[in-house]
Design an enzyme around this catalytic site. Structure first.
Site, PDB file in Angstrom:
ATOM      1  N   HIS A 137       0.913  -1.206   0.146  1.00  0.00           N
ATOM      2  CA  HIS A 137      -0.044   0.193   0.103  1.00  0.00           C
ATOM      3  C   HIS A 137       0.922   1.772  -0.062  1.00  0.00           C
ATOM      4  O   HIS A 137       2.045   0.749   0.253  1.00  0.00           O
ATOM      5  CB  HIS A 137      -0.832   0.187   1.454  1.00  0.00           C
ATOM      6  CG  HIS A 137      -2.100  -1.386   0.742  1.00  0.00           C
ATOM      7  ND1 HIS A 137      -2.993  -0.877   0.312  1.00  0.00           N
ATOM      8  CD2 HIS A 137      -2.184  -2.328   1.832  1.00  0.00           C
ATOM      9  CE1 HIS A 137      -3.910  -2.349   0.784  1.00  0.00           C
ATOM     10  NE2 HIS A 137      -3.667  -2.848   1.553  1.00  0.00           N
ATOM     11  N   ALA A 184      11.694 -15.915  12.266  1.00  0.00           N
ATOM     12  CA  ALA A 184      10.032 -16.226  12.494  1.00  0.00           C
ATOM     13  C   ALA A 184       9.874 -14.144  12.336  1.00  0.00           C
ATOM     14  O   ALA A 184      10.237 -13.683  13.435  1.00  0.00           O
ATOM     15  CB  ALA A 184      10.323 -16.743  13.670  1.00  0.00           C
ATOM     16  N   LYS A 204      17.018  -7.100   9.595  1.00  0.00           N
ATOM     17  CA  LYS A 204      18.890  -6.937   8.930  1.00  0.00           C
ATOM     18  C   LYS A 204      19.730  -7.856   9.128  1.00  0.00           C
ATOM     19  O   LYS A 204      19.184  -9.392  10.147  1.00  0.00           O
ATOM     20  CB  LYS A 204      19.245  -6.012   9.935  1.00  0.00           C
ATOM     21  CG  LYS A 204      18.976  -4.536  10.291  1.00  0.00           C
ATOM     22  CD  LYS A 204      19.410  -4.036  11.415  1.00  0.00           C
ATOM     23  CE  LYS A 204      18.757  -2.781  11.810  1.00  0.00           C
ATOM     24  NZ  LYS A 204      18.758  -1.444  12.373  1.00  0.00           N
ATOM     25  N   ARG A 207      23.769 -13.425  10.844  1.00  0.00           N
ATOM     26  CA  ARG A 207      25.049 -14.427  10.627  1.00  0.00           C
ATOM     27  C   ARG A 207      25.138 -14.202   8.624  1.00  0.00           C
ATOM     28  O   ARG A 207      24.185 -14.641   7.509  1.00  0.00           O
ATOM     29  CB  ARG A 207      25.053 -15.404  11.354  1.00  0.00           C
ATOM     30  CG  ARG A 207      25.098 -16.419  10.934  1.00  0.00           C
ATOM     31  CD  ARG A 207      25.619 -17.285  11.920  1.00  0.00           C
ATOM     32  NE  ARG A 207      25.401 -16.999  13.950  1.00  0.00           N
ATOM     33  CZ  ARG A 207      24.624 -17.599  14.735  1.00  0.00           C
ATOM     34  NH1 ARG A 207      23.142 -17.905  14.086  1.00  0.00           N
ATOM     35  NH2 ARG A 207      25.067 -17.312  16.259  1.00  0.00           N
TER      36      ARG A 207
END
Length: 264
Positions: A137, A184, A204, A207
Protein backbone atom coordinates in the site's frame (compact mmCIF):
# COMPACT_ATOMS: atom_id res chain seq x y z
CA UNK A 1 -31.30 -47.94 38.88
CA UNK A 2 -27.50 -47.73 39.03
CA UNK A 3 -27.23 -50.70 36.65
CA UNK A 4 -29.53 -48.96 34.14
CA UNK A 5 -27.44 -45.80 34.40
CA UNK A 6 -24.30 -47.75 33.66
CA UNK A 7 -25.96 -49.38 30.63
CA UNK A 8 -27.12 -46.03 29.22
CA UNK A 9 -23.72 -44.47 29.92
CA UNK A 10 -22.00 -47.31 28.06
CA UNK A 11 -24.38 -46.98 25.11
CA UNK A 12 -23.81 -43.21 24.98
CA UNK A 13 -20.04 -43.66 25.02
CA UNK A 14 -20.28 -46.24 22.24
CA UNK A 15 -22.39 -43.89 20.11
CA UNK A 16 -19.89 -41.07 20.64
CA UNK A 17 -17.02 -43.32 19.61
CA UNK A 18 -18.86 -44.35 16.46
CA UNK A 19 -19.81 -40.73 15.66
CA UNK A 20 -16.20 -39.63 16.21
CA UNK A 21 -14.92 -42.36 13.88
CA UNK A 22 -17.46 -41.43 11.18
CA UNK A 23 -16.68 -37.70 11.43
CA UNK A 24 -12.93 -38.17 11.24
CA UNK A 25 -13.16 -40.62 8.37
CA UNK A 26 -15.46 -38.19 6.56
CA UNK A 27 -13.07 -35.28 7.09
CA UNK A 28 -10.17 -37.37 5.83
CA UNK A 29 -12.16 -38.35 2.73
CA UNK A 30 -13.03 -34.69 2.04
CA UNK A 31 -9.38 -33.69 2.43
CA UNK A 32 -8.28 -36.36 -0.02
CA UNK A 33 -11.03 -35.60 -2.53
CA UNK A 34 -10.49 -31.82 -2.32
CA UNK A 35 -6.72 -31.86 -2.78
CA UNK A 36 -5.46 -30.36 -6.05
CA UNK A 37 -2.87 -32.20 -8.14
CA UNK A 38 -1.85 -32.36 -11.80
CA UNK A 39 -4.12 -35.39 -12.22
CA UNK A 40 -7.03 -33.85 -10.27
CA UNK A 41 -6.85 -30.04 -10.74
CA UNK A 42 -10.41 -29.44 -9.59
CA UNK A 43 -11.73 -26.03 -10.73
CA UNK A 44 -8.24 -24.55 -11.19
CA UNK A 45 -6.43 -24.14 -14.50
CA UNK A 46 -2.84 -23.42 -13.55
CA UNK A 47 -0.36 -22.79 -16.33
CA UNK A 48 1.57 -25.72 -14.93
CA UNK A 49 1.35 -28.16 -12.02
CA UNK A 50 4.41 -30.40 -11.78
CA UNK A 51 4.21 -34.10 -11.00
CA UNK A 52 3.97 -34.89 -7.30
CA UNK A 53 2.74 -31.39 -6.38
CA UNK A 54 -0.26 -31.20 -4.06
CA UNK A 55 -2.41 -28.34 -2.79
CA UNK A 56 -4.05 -29.40 0.46
CA UNK A 57 -7.77 -28.90 1.00
CA UNK A 58 -9.21 -26.45 1.81
CA UNK A 59 -7.32 -24.09 -0.46
CA UNK A 60 -7.11 -20.37 0.26
CA UNK A 61 -7.88 -17.65 -2.27
CA UNK A 62 -6.65 -18.66 -5.73
CA UNK A 63 -7.04 -16.61 -8.91
CA UNK A 64 -5.07 -15.73 -12.00
CA UNK A 65 -3.90 -19.33 -12.09
CA UNK A 66 -3.29 -19.11 -15.87
CA UNK A 67 -0.21 -17.04 -14.90
CA UNK A 68 0.91 -19.33 -12.06
CA UNK A 69 3.45 -22.15 -12.48
CA UNK A 70 4.01 -24.77 -9.78
CA UNK A 71 7.08 -26.97 -10.04
CA UNK A 72 7.37 -30.66 -9.22
CA UNK A 73 6.92 -32.18 -5.75
CA UNK A 74 5.69 -28.96 -4.13
CA UNK A 75 3.70 -29.11 -0.89
CA UNK A 76 1.09 -26.35 -0.54
CA UNK A 77 -0.55 -26.39 2.88
CA UNK A 78 -4.16 -25.70 3.83
CA UNK A 79 -5.60 -22.19 3.39
CA UNK A 80 -2.67 -20.99 1.26
CA UNK A 81 -3.42 -18.00 -0.99
CA UNK A 82 -1.89 -17.95 -4.48
CA UNK A 83 -2.87 -14.98 -6.66
CA UNK A 84 -1.61 -13.40 -9.87
CA UNK A 85 -2.88 -9.91 -10.66
CA UNK A 86 -4.61 -7.29 -8.56
CA UNK A 87 -7.97 -9.01 -9.00
CA UNK A 88 -9.53 -11.90 -10.93
CA UNK A 89 -10.27 -11.56 -14.62
CA UNK A 90 -7.28 -9.47 -15.66
CA UNK A 91 -5.17 -10.21 -18.75
CA UNK A 92 -1.59 -10.31 -17.48
CA UNK A 93 0.07 -10.98 -20.82
CA UNK A 94 1.99 -13.95 -22.24
CA UNK A 95 4.48 -14.55 -19.39
CA UNK A 96 4.00 -16.25 -16.05
CA UNK A 97 3.74 -13.90 -13.08
CA UNK A 98 4.14 -16.32 -10.16
CA UNK A 99 6.61 -19.22 -10.43
CA UNK A 100 7.41 -21.84 -7.81
CA UNK A 101 10.42 -24.08 -8.38
CA UNK A 102 10.64 -27.79 -7.60
CA UNK A 103 10.23 -29.02 -4.04
CA UNK A 104 8.81 -25.77 -2.63
CA UNK A 105 6.93 -26.01 0.67
CA UNK A 106 4.37 -23.35 1.64
CA UNK A 107 3.12 -23.75 5.19
CA UNK A 108 -0.48 -23.50 6.30
CA UNK A 109 -2.08 -20.08 5.93
CA UNK A 110 0.72 -18.58 3.84
CA UNK A 111 0.02 -15.94 1.16
CA UNK A 112 1.83 -15.36 -2.12
CA UNK A 113 0.39 -12.28 -3.86
CA UNK A 114 1.89 -11.29 -7.21
CA UNK A 115 1.02 -8.56 -9.68
CA UNK A 116 4.69 -8.20 -10.62
CA UNK A 117 6.91 -11.23 -11.14
CA UNK A 118 7.45 -13.36 -8.04
CA UNK A 119 9.93 -16.23 -8.39
CA UNK A 120 10.52 -18.78 -5.63
CA UNK A 121 13.51 -21.03 -6.27
CA UNK A 122 13.85 -24.78 -5.85
CA UNK A 123 13.66 -26.36 -2.38
CA UNK A 124 12.49 -23.19 -0.63
CA UNK A 125 10.75 -24.09 2.63
CA UNK A 126 8.27 -21.71 4.27
CA UNK A 127 6.79 -22.09 7.73
CA UNK A 128 3.13 -21.30 8.42
CA UNK A 129 1.62 -17.86 7.77
CA UNK A 130 4.44 -16.55 5.60
CA UNK A 131 3.49 -13.54 3.43
CA UNK A 132 5.26 -12.92 0.10
CA UNK A 133 4.05 -10.04 -2.03
CA UNK A 134 5.06 -7.82 -4.93
CA UNK A 135 2.54 -5.16 -3.80
CA UNK A 136 2.48 -2.74 -0.92
CA UNK A 137 0.00 0.00 0.00
CA UNK A 138 1.04 3.59 -0.64
CA UNK A 139 -0.03 6.61 1.40
CA UNK A 140 1.26 9.54 -0.67
CA UNK A 141 -2.07 11.40 -0.66
CA UNK A 142 -3.09 12.24 2.92
CA UNK A 143 -6.62 13.10 1.74
CA UNK A 144 -7.35 9.62 0.38
CA UNK A 145 -7.89 6.39 2.33
CA UNK A 146 -4.72 4.30 2.15
CA UNK A 147 -6.65 1.29 0.84
CA UNK A 148 -7.85 3.31 -2.19
CA UNK A 149 -4.43 4.54 -3.28
CA UNK A 150 -2.57 2.74 -6.06
CA UNK A 151 0.00 0.39 -4.51
CA UNK A 152 3.71 0.34 -5.14
CA UNK A 153 4.88 -2.85 -6.88
CA UNK A 154 8.23 -4.48 -7.59
CA UNK A 155 9.39 -8.01 -8.53
CA UNK A 156 10.43 -10.47 -5.80
CA UNK A 157 12.95 -13.31 -5.98
CA UNK A 158 13.72 -15.92 -3.33
CA UNK A 159 16.84 -17.98 -3.94
CA UNK A 160 17.07 -21.75 -4.06
CA UNK A 161 17.38 -23.58 -0.75
CA UNK A 162 16.15 -20.75 1.47
CA UNK A 163 14.12 -21.15 4.65
CA UNK A 164 11.44 -18.64 5.73
CA UNK A 165 10.33 -18.94 9.33
CA UNK A 166 6.75 -18.67 10.58
CA UNK A 167 5.13 -15.30 10.00
CA UNK A 168 7.95 -13.89 7.87
CA UNK A 169 7.00 -11.07 5.47
CA UNK A 170 8.78 -10.58 2.14
CA UNK A 171 8.06 -7.12 0.71
CA UNK A 172 8.11 -5.83 -2.88
CA UNK A 173 11.56 -5.59 -4.44
CA UNK A 174 13.14 -8.14 -2.08
CA UNK A 175 15.84 -10.32 -3.62
CA UNK A 176 17.05 -13.17 -1.43
CA UNK A 177 20.13 -15.16 -2.39
CA UNK A 178 20.69 -18.90 -2.08
CA UNK A 179 20.25 -20.71 1.24
CA UNK A 180 19.07 -17.61 3.09
CA UNK A 181 17.48 -18.08 6.52
CA UNK A 182 14.70 -15.63 7.43
CA UNK A 183 13.87 -15.66 11.13
CA UNK A 184 10.27 -16.03 12.27
CA UNK A 185 8.40 -12.73 12.11
CA UNK A 186 11.09 -10.91 10.12
CA UNK A 187 10.08 -8.25 7.59
CA UNK A 188 12.43 -8.35 4.61
CA UNK A 189 13.03 -5.76 1.91
CA UNK A 190 15.96 -5.09 -0.38
CA UNK A 191 18.76 -7.54 -1.23
CA UNK A 192 20.03 -10.34 1.00
CA UNK A 193 23.30 -12.10 0.05
CA UNK A 194 23.75 -15.85 -0.31
CA UNK A 195 24.11 -17.88 2.90
CA UNK A 196 22.93 -15.16 5.26
CA UNK A 197 20.61 -15.14 8.27
CA UNK A 198 18.28 -12.15 8.65
CA UNK A 199 16.03 -11.24 11.57
CA UNK A 200 13.97 -8.34 12.84
CA UNK A 201 11.57 -5.74 11.48
CA UNK A 202 12.99 -4.36 9.31
CA UNK A 203 15.20 -7.40 8.84
CA UNK A 204 18.97 -7.08 9.19
CA UNK A 205 21.74 -9.58 8.49
CA UNK A 206 22.72 -11.19 11.80
CA UNK A 207 24.96 -14.01 10.55
CA UNK A 208 26.92 -14.72 7.36
CA UNK A 209 29.01 -17.54 5.96
CA UNK A 210 32.72 -17.04 5.36
CA UNK A 211 34.41 -19.79 3.27
CA UNK A 212 37.55 -19.59 5.40
CA UNK A 213 36.17 -18.92 8.90
CA UNK A 214 32.71 -20.53 8.61
CA UNK A 215 29.66 -18.90 10.14
CA UNK A 216 30.25 -15.46 11.62
CA UNK A 217 29.39 -14.99 14.40
CA UNK A 218 29.93 -18.71 15.15
CA UNK A 219 26.94 -20.97 15.70
CA UNK A 220 26.10 -21.54 19.35
CA UNK A 221 25.27 -25.25 18.98
CA UNK A 222 27.07 -28.10 17.20
CA UNK A 223 25.57 -29.37 13.94
CA UNK A 224 23.04 -32.18 14.32
CA UNK A 225 24.19 -35.68 13.50
CA UNK A 226 22.51 -36.98 10.33
CA UNK A 227 20.56 -40.23 10.51
CA UNK A 228 22.50 -43.02 8.77
CA UNK A 229 20.90 -44.46 5.68
CA UNK A 230 18.89 -47.62 6.16
CA UNK A 231 18.00 -46.97 9.82
CA UNK A 232 14.39 -47.87 10.57
CA UNK A 233 12.01 -45.90 12.85
CA UNK A 234 12.01 -48.86 15.27
CA UNK A 235 15.79 -48.73 15.54
CA UNK A 236 15.71 -44.97 16.17
CA UNK A 237 13.15 -45.45 18.96
CA UNK A 238 15.23 -48.21 20.56
CA UNK A 239 18.34 -46.00 20.39
CA UNK A 240 16.50 -43.07 22.00
CA UNK A 241 15.28 -45.31 24.83
CA UNK A 242 18.78 -46.69 25.33
CA UNK A 243 20.32 -43.20 25.45
CA UNK A 244 17.68 -42.05 27.94
CA UNK A 245 18.48 -45.03 30.17
CA UNK A 246 22.22 -44.49 29.84
CA UNK A 247 21.88 -40.89 31.05
CA UNK A 248 20.42 -41.91 34.45
CA UNK A 249 23.06 -41.00 37.07
CA UNK A 250 24.67 -43.95 38.83
CA UNK A 251 23.77 -42.48 42.26
CA UNK A 252 20.12 -42.28 41.24
CA UNK A 253 20.23 -45.85 39.98
CA UNK A 254 21.77 -46.97 43.27
CA UNK A 255 19.14 -45.14 45.27
CA UNK A 256 16.42 -46.83 43.23
CA UNK A 257 17.99 -50.21 43.94
CA UNK A 258 18.00 -49.48 47.70
CA UNK A 259 14.37 -48.43 47.63
CA UNK A 260 13.28 -51.55 45.82
CA UNK A 261 15.47 -53.85 47.84
CA UNK A 262 17.54 -54.84 44.82
CA UNK A 263 21.29 -55.07 44.78
CA UNK A 264 21.49 -56.57 48.29
Amino acid sequence: MRAKKNVFSSLGAARRRVASWVVHRGVRWVQEAGAVTAECPGPYRFRRIGGGTRLAFPQGTVFGEQWIELGEHCIIGEQVTLTAGMMPGLDLGPQSVLRLGNGVVLGRGSHVVASQTVVIGDEVYCGPYVYITSDNHSYDDPAQPVGKQWPRTAPVEIGTGSWLGAGAVILPGARLGRNVVVAAGAVVRGEVPDHAVVAGAPAKVVRTWDPAAGWQPPLRTPPPKPIPEGVTPEQLLALAEWEAGAQVPASAAGGEQRRTGEGR
